[in-house]
Each structure stands twice: as structure tokens, then as C-alpha cells.
Motif scaffolding. Structure first.
Motif, short mmCIF file in Angstrom:
data_model
loop_
_atom_site.label_atom_id
_atom_site.label_comp_id
_atom_site.label_asym_id
_atom_site.label_seq_id
_atom_site.Cartn_x
_atom_site.Cartn_y
_atom_site.Cartn_z
N PHE A 166 0.86 -1.18 0.00
CA PHE A 166 0.00 0.00 0.00
C PHE A 166 0.90 1.23 0.00
CE2 PHE A 166 -1.82 -3.59 2.16
CZ PHE A 166 -3.10 -3.68 1.65
N CYS A 167 0.30 2.42 -0.17
CA CYS A 167 1.11 3.63 -0.09
C CYS A 167 0.22 4.85 0.18
CB CYS A 167 1.93 3.85 -1.37
SG CYS A 167 0.99 4.52 -2.75
N VAL A 168 0.87 5.90 0.65
CA VAL A 168 0.26 7.22 0.73
C VAL A 168 0.75 7.98 -0.49
CG1 VAL A 168 0.10 9.38 2.02
CG2 VAL A 168 0.20 7.19 3.24
N THR A 169 -0.15 8.57 -1.26
CA THR A 169 0.25 9.24 -2.50
C THR A 169 0.83 10.62 -2.22
OG1 THR A 169 -2.00 10.08 -2.80
CG2 THR A 169 -1.44 8.01 -3.89
N ASP A 170 1.59 11.13 -3.18
CA ASP A 170 2.20 12.45 -3.07
C ASP A 170 1.79 13.30 -4.27
OD1 ASP A 170 3.71 14.49 -2.02
OD2 ASP A 170 5.63 13.71 -2.74
N LEU A 171 1.91 14.60 -4.12
CA LEU A 171 1.57 15.53 -5.18
C LEU A 171 2.72 15.65 -6.16
CD1 LEU A 171 -0.41 17.67 -6.30
CD2 LEU A 171 0.68 19.34 -4.78
N LEU A 172 2.44 15.50 -7.45
CA LEU A 172 3.49 15.59 -8.44
C LEU A 172 4.14 16.97 -8.44
CD1 LEU A 172 1.87 15.97 -11.96
CD2 LEU A 172 0.56 16.10 -9.84
N ILE A 173 5.45 17.00 -8.69
CA ILE A 173 6.23 18.23 -8.60
C ILE A 173 5.70 19.30 -9.55
CG2 ILE A 173 7.94 17.45 -10.31
CD1 ILE A 173 8.61 19.57 -7.13
N HIS A 174 5.10 18.90 -10.67
CA HIS A 174 4.61 19.85 -11.67
C HIS A 174 3.47 20.72 -11.15
CE1 HIS A 174 6.29 16.26 -13.57
NE2 HIS A 174 6.69 17.05 -14.56
N LEU A 175 2.77 20.24 -10.12
CA LEU A 175 1.64 20.99 -9.57
C LEU A 175 1.88 21.39 -8.11
CD1 LEU A 175 -1.32 18.81 -10.94
CD2 LEU A 175 -0.35 20.90 -11.93
N ALA A 176 3.12 21.33 -7.67
CA ALA A 176 3.40 21.47 -6.24
C ALA A 176 4.01 22.82 -5.86
CB ALA A 176 4.33 20.34 -5.79
N SER A 177 3.85 23.83 -6.68
CA SER A 177 4.49 25.11 -6.37
C SER A 177 4.00 25.67 -5.03
CB SER A 177 4.25 26.12 -7.48
OG SER A 177 2.86 26.30 -7.70
N ALA A 178 2.71 25.59 -4.74
CA ALA A 178 2.20 26.08 -3.46
C ALA A 178 2.66 25.19 -2.32
CB ALA A 178 0.67 26.15 -3.50
N GLN A 179 2.65 23.89 -2.54
CA GLN A 179 3.07 22.95 -1.49
C GLN A 179 4.53 23.16 -1.12
OE1 GLN A 179 3.96 18.83 -2.53
NE2 GLN A 179 2.60 18.10 -0.90
N MET A 180 5.38 23.41 -2.09
CA MET A 180 6.81 23.55 -1.84
C MET A 180 7.13 24.81 -1.04
SD MET A 180 8.21 20.86 -3.06
CE MET A 180 9.95 21.21 -3.24
N GLY A 181 6.20 25.73 -0.97
CA GLY A 181 6.42 26.93 -0.19
C GLY A 181 5.96 26.81 1.25
N LYS A 182 5.42 25.67 1.63
CA LYS A 182 4.89 25.49 2.98
C LYS A 182 5.99 25.12 3.98
CE LYS A 182 0.21 23.94 1.76
NZ LYS A 182 -0.78 22.83 1.90
N ASN A 183 5.70 25.35 5.24
CA ASN A 183 6.54 24.86 6.33
C ASN A 183 6.59 23.34 6.29
OD1 ASN A 183 6.78 23.81 9.29
ND2 ASN A 183 7.52 25.90 9.41
N GLY A 184 7.73 22.76 6.71
CA GLY A 184 7.87 21.31 6.66
C GLY A 184 6.77 20.55 7.37
N SER A 185 6.26 21.09 8.48
CA SER A 185 5.19 20.41 9.23
C SER A 185 3.86 20.48 8.53
CB SER A 185 5.06 21.03 10.62
OG SER A 185 4.66 22.39 10.54
N GLU A 186 3.77 21.29 7.46
CA GLU A 186 2.49 21.47 6.77
C GLU A 186 2.52 20.93 5.34
OE1 GLU A 186 2.30 25.66 7.04
OE2 GLU A 186 1.41 25.68 9.05
N VAL A 187 3.68 20.48 4.87
CA VAL A 187 3.78 19.97 3.50
C VAL A 187 2.77 18.86 3.27
CG1 VAL A 187 5.27 18.72 1.88
CG2 VAL A 187 6.17 20.65 3.18
N VAL A 188 2.66 17.96 4.23
CA VAL A 188 1.64 16.91 4.22
C VAL A 188 0.88 17.01 5.54
CG1 VAL A 188 1.16 14.44 4.15
CG2 VAL A 188 2.99 15.39 2.73
N GLU A 189 -0.42 17.21 5.47
CA GLU A 189 -1.24 17.31 6.68
C GLU A 189 -1.61 15.92 7.18
OE1 GLU A 189 -1.91 20.06 8.16
OE2 GLU A 189 -1.54 21.63 6.67
#
Length: 479
Positions: A166-189
Motif C-alpha cells: 500500500f502507499c500514501v500518494t504524493d503531489l506531483l512536482i509539476h503541480l506542487a508550487s504552493a506545497q513547496m512553499g509550505k513549512n515542513g510540518s504542513e507539506v503533508v497534513e
């Protein structure tokens, strides 16, 4: 004070013993990833070494004498092993205390849902994790499902080579501009740690005329029409484990990294694997307990649950389990009475067997090198842990530290002392402060770990070997 690598002192005989221990350890932590599995394996190995159930001894009205070996367990998640010594228990015991739970994801009580053609499992993380580390890692499910009829079904999916993972999915880098600007504790909720569990729908026609009775077929057909992927996952669970969706309400399913622990490095000097905090110390403590001959002072190995969330609950160190077991042992040994119990606890010595942070040159700025643990330099002693001004710490006495130094030196054990990083960099705690409430001497001791609390942690084979040697020397100490 500088310490040297323990590897430099090893003879061929030492290296053979080290590799044997490391190989057994890799098998053990690969096969026993959660507290229930570790407790079950510990009892199995204890019985093979001549330990008897304390409950059975008590029920049969038998006494305990020097050389006797007993174990107790609670709810299948915590275990205490006792090897009765020659001296009265009131004079104190030598105790190794480790925890057998590790950071992970737990399935919620209503975990299974379907979203846009995908079956997913909702989770609640357990212990201190960096949530972003758990995405796209192959995961396995371990635990139990307790059914209303009283049966308990063991579940392990994702460890056999033929199993799915099984796995937890991640957001592809091509659509992650907002995610990459988040604090490390908030990158994945936390609420985004949903486990991907299926994509194939149950076809309604296949659900009908399959040999099941009419009511069941109609119910399954209705589910298939509304949530076909979830319905197919439930059918597979029913076929393999005989469980239905409502059984998740009384299940304890833990999500952990899939796959075996492995040797690491060109030289195979290290081990990478899940849950080495605290299986590196729990395994070596258990191995030491099972290896000793009849000691002068009674030897105990305490393997508890829930340390990662504060040692709470019936199976944690903060419960009465430890004290109750010691009281029962003392009664069977002819030393009953509350005052004797209090004397025994206060006169005891304990190594809180928990891991320490290994110095990582990639993140050197958070360590204070003169007071850091180094990979391969032996068993680590932390006089205190805690945070900032030693908050939440047990601070071992100078006299006890001196006694520990003597024990280790006399046994030829390589050891080092350390703190958990720079004073204001963070902090952490162990079970040490809980047994210290009785007045006993307690100090933290364990194996240095790189990448602690990540899905895959790293230890040195040399440190495992020195921990085992040190734990044996401590249990056999008669002062």
C-alpha cells in the motif's frame, strides 16, 4: 573525552559473534514490526529458554526460588521476564526496560472509503513523525481484528513477496508550487495520510448469482452500485479474513513500512530497518535476559508499549503492570508485604534501554560534538534527556554513573555518553522518569540511531553488539 570506534578492537571471534547477533536481529525486527508481534515472539523465545507463565505458577500455588524463570504479559502488548536471583528481592533487582512500540500510522475505526474510483484507508498517525516522509513508501498492514463472536483475526498484508503493498500518494512536482512553499510540518497534513488500497470495481453482474444467499447478494449488489471499488476491497477482505466493514470498529491495524531490514554500506557495517527505535534496545535487552545464568540479584527485562505517546494506558510504563508483577513475584518468593515491595523497588537499578541520536555530519549544526553519540562507538549512556532545561528528564546520580562506568569497564564494553543534541535544539524523553519515582537508580542507555523516527532508521552492528554485552554485564552485576 573522545571515544574510538569499537570496530578497531574486535578479534575474529568478536566479529563472528557480532555478525551472528546482527543476523538474528535483522530477522527479528523484520518479522516482528509491531508491539503485539514483538511481545508474542518474546514469550515464545522465553518459553523456549525455560520461562514459565507467572499466572500459571500463581494459580498452581507454587513458590519461586533462585534459578526460577517466569514471565507475565498484559493485553498481548507488554511483557516482563524475571530470572530469580540468589539474593532476597528486597535487596533490589537489576532491570532492563525497553519499549516495543514505534512511530507509525494507525487505521481509524471507520477507515475504508471510496473517492473518485479509489479505495482508501483513513489513518491517524502515532508518535512523533515527519508526515512528509510517509508518502510513496511501500507500506504493510499489521494487527488484529476482534470480532463480536470473540474470535481475533491476525492481519499481515504486504510482507510476503506475493503480497500487495500500500502507499500514501504524493503531489506531483509539476503541480506542487504552493506545497513547496509550505513549512515542513504542513507539506503533508495529518488528514492527508490516506493509504491507497484499491482501484478495481466490483461488477454488479459478478456479485449476483455467485452462490451467496439472496439477501447477502442484494446487499453486496447495492454496495457495488454505490461504491464499487470499496465493495470489491470488502469482498477480498471477507474472503481472506472473514471480516466485514463493521469489524473495523474493533480492529487495531497498524501501517508500517513494508519489507525486511537490510545491511547497509559497502562494508555491511550498518543496518537499515523500520522501528529500530526501540527494537535495537528491546531485542538486545531480551537477548541478554535469556542468555544469563542464575544471577545474584534478580534480573528483570521489561518490554512495554505506548512509550512513543507518553507511556500511557494499561500497557505503558505508567500503568501498574510493572509494580503488580513485582509484587506477585515477591509474594511467591516468600517476601510479601507492601513495605518489602517498596524496599525492593527503591533498592533496584535500571537501565532504561532506549536509543540515542547518532551524530549526523549532514546536520552537524544541531549537535554538540563533545557530548554526542557516534555511530560504531558503542553503547550510549544519557545521564539525562528532556528538553531545554532538562524538562521531563530523569537525571541519574553521579554515584550511579560511576557504578555503570565500573561495570562496563570490567566487562570490556565500549561505551560513550551523550546528550540529545544542542541544549535548545529540541529534546525528548524515555520511560526512565517513571521507575525513578520509586527511588531506584535509573539511567538511559541504548544504541545510537541515524534518521530516528523516520520510516527507515540506521544503526551500527558494533553498537548492537556492545549494547548486548553491556546489558549482560549489568544483569550479572552483584553490587
Amino acid at each position: 573525552m573522545d571515544t574510538e570506534s569499537a570496530w578497531k578492537s574486535y578479534t575474529d571471534e568478536d566479529l563472528a559473534a557480532l555478525e551472528k547477533l546482527a543476523g538474528d536481529y535483522i530477522d527479528y525486527i523484520s518479522e516482528n514490526k509491531i508491539e503485539r508481534e514483538f511481545a508474542r515472539a518474546a514469550i515464545r523465545d522465553a518459553e523456549a529458554a525455560g520461562y514459565e507463565s507467572l499466572a500459571s505458577v500463581y494459580r498452581e500455588g507454587r513458590g519461586l526460588k533462585a534459578g526460577d524463570k517466569v514471565y507475565a504479559q498484559i493485553h498481548g502488548k507488554a511483557v516482563i521476564l524475571a530470572h530469580i536471583g540468589r539474593r532476597p528481592l528486597e535487596q533490589g533487582m537489576n532491570i532492563l526496560g525497553a519499549h516495543i512500540d514505534s512511530p507509525r500510522l494507525d487505521l481509524k475505526q471507520n477507515p475504508l472509503f471510496e473517492a473518485n474510483g479509489q479505495a482508501r484507508l483513513d489513518t491517524h498517525y502515532y508518535g512523533g513523525i515527519k508526515k512528509y516522509q510517509w508518502v510513496t513508501v511501500p507500506l504493510a498492514l499489521h494487527g488484529v481484528v476482534a470480532k463480536k463472536d470473540g474470535t481475533v483475526v491476525d492481519v499481515v498484508i504486504g510482507e510476503d513477496e506475493s503480497d500487495p503493498v500500500f502507499c500514501v500518494t504524493d503531489l506531483l512536482i509539476h503541480l506542487a508550487s504552493a506545497q513547496m512553499g509550505k513549512n515542513g510540518s504542513e507539506v503533508v497534513e495529518g488528514e492527508d495520510l490516506d493509504v491507497l488500497a484499491g482501484n478495481r470495481p466490483l461488477v454488479i453482474e459478478a456479485a449476483q448469482g455467485d452462490g451467496s444467499d439472496g439477501a447477502d447478494a442484494s446487499k453486496e449488489a447495492a454496495k457495488a452500485e454505490k461504491e464499487p471499488v470499496k465493495a470489491f476491497a470488502l469482498r477480498l477482505l471477507g474472503e481472506k479474513y472473514g471480516i466485514e466493514e463493521a469489524d473495523f470498529l474493533s480492529a487495531e491495524i497498524e501501517v508500517v513500512p513494508a519489507g525486511r531490514a537490510r545491511e547497509l554500506g559497502f562494508d555491511r557495517s550498518m543496518i537499515i530497518g523500520y522501528g529500530q527505535d526501540d527494537s535495537a534496545c528491546a531485542y538486545t535487552s531480551l537477548a541478554a535476559q535469556l542468555a544469563i545464568e542464575t544471577p545474584e540479584r534478580t534480573a528483570l527485562c521489561v518490554l512495554v508499549d505506548k512509550e512513543e505517546i507518553g507511556s500511557v494506558g494499561a500497557t505503558g510504563m505508567a500503568s501498574q503492570f510493572f509494580e503488580n508483577v513485582v509484587a506477585e513475584i515477591m509474594e511467591l518468593a516468600g517476601e510479601s508485604g507492601d513495605i518489602r515491595l517498596r524496599h525492593a523497588l527503591a533498592a533496584s537499578s535500571m537501565l532504561s534501554s532506549d536509543v540515542s541520536a547518532a551524530f549526523d555530519p549532514a546536520y552537524a549544526s544541531v549537535f554538540e560534538a563533545k557530548n554526542a553519540a557516534f555511530l560504531g562507538h558503542g553503547l550510549v549512556f544519557n545521564k539525562y534527556t528532556g528538553a531545554r532545561g532538562k524538562s521531563g528528564s530523569n537525571d541519574a546520580s553521579a554515584e550511579f554513573v560511576a557504578a555503570i562506568r565500573r561495570i562496563m569497564d570490567d566487562a570490556g564494553v565500549a561505551f560513550q555518553t551523550a546528550e540529545l543534541g544542542k541544549v535548545d535544539a529540541g529534546g525528548g524523553g524515555t520511560i526512565a522518569y517513571l521507575p525513578a519515582r520509586y527511588g531506584m537508580n535509573v539511567i538511559d542507555s541504548g544504541v545510537a540511531v541515524l534518521s530516528m523516527h523516520s520510516p527507515w532508521e540506521v544503526t551500527s552492528k558494533a553498537d548492537l553488539y556492545e549494547a548486548y554485552k553491556g546489558y549482560v554485564a549489568f544483569l550479572e552485576n552483584d553490587r
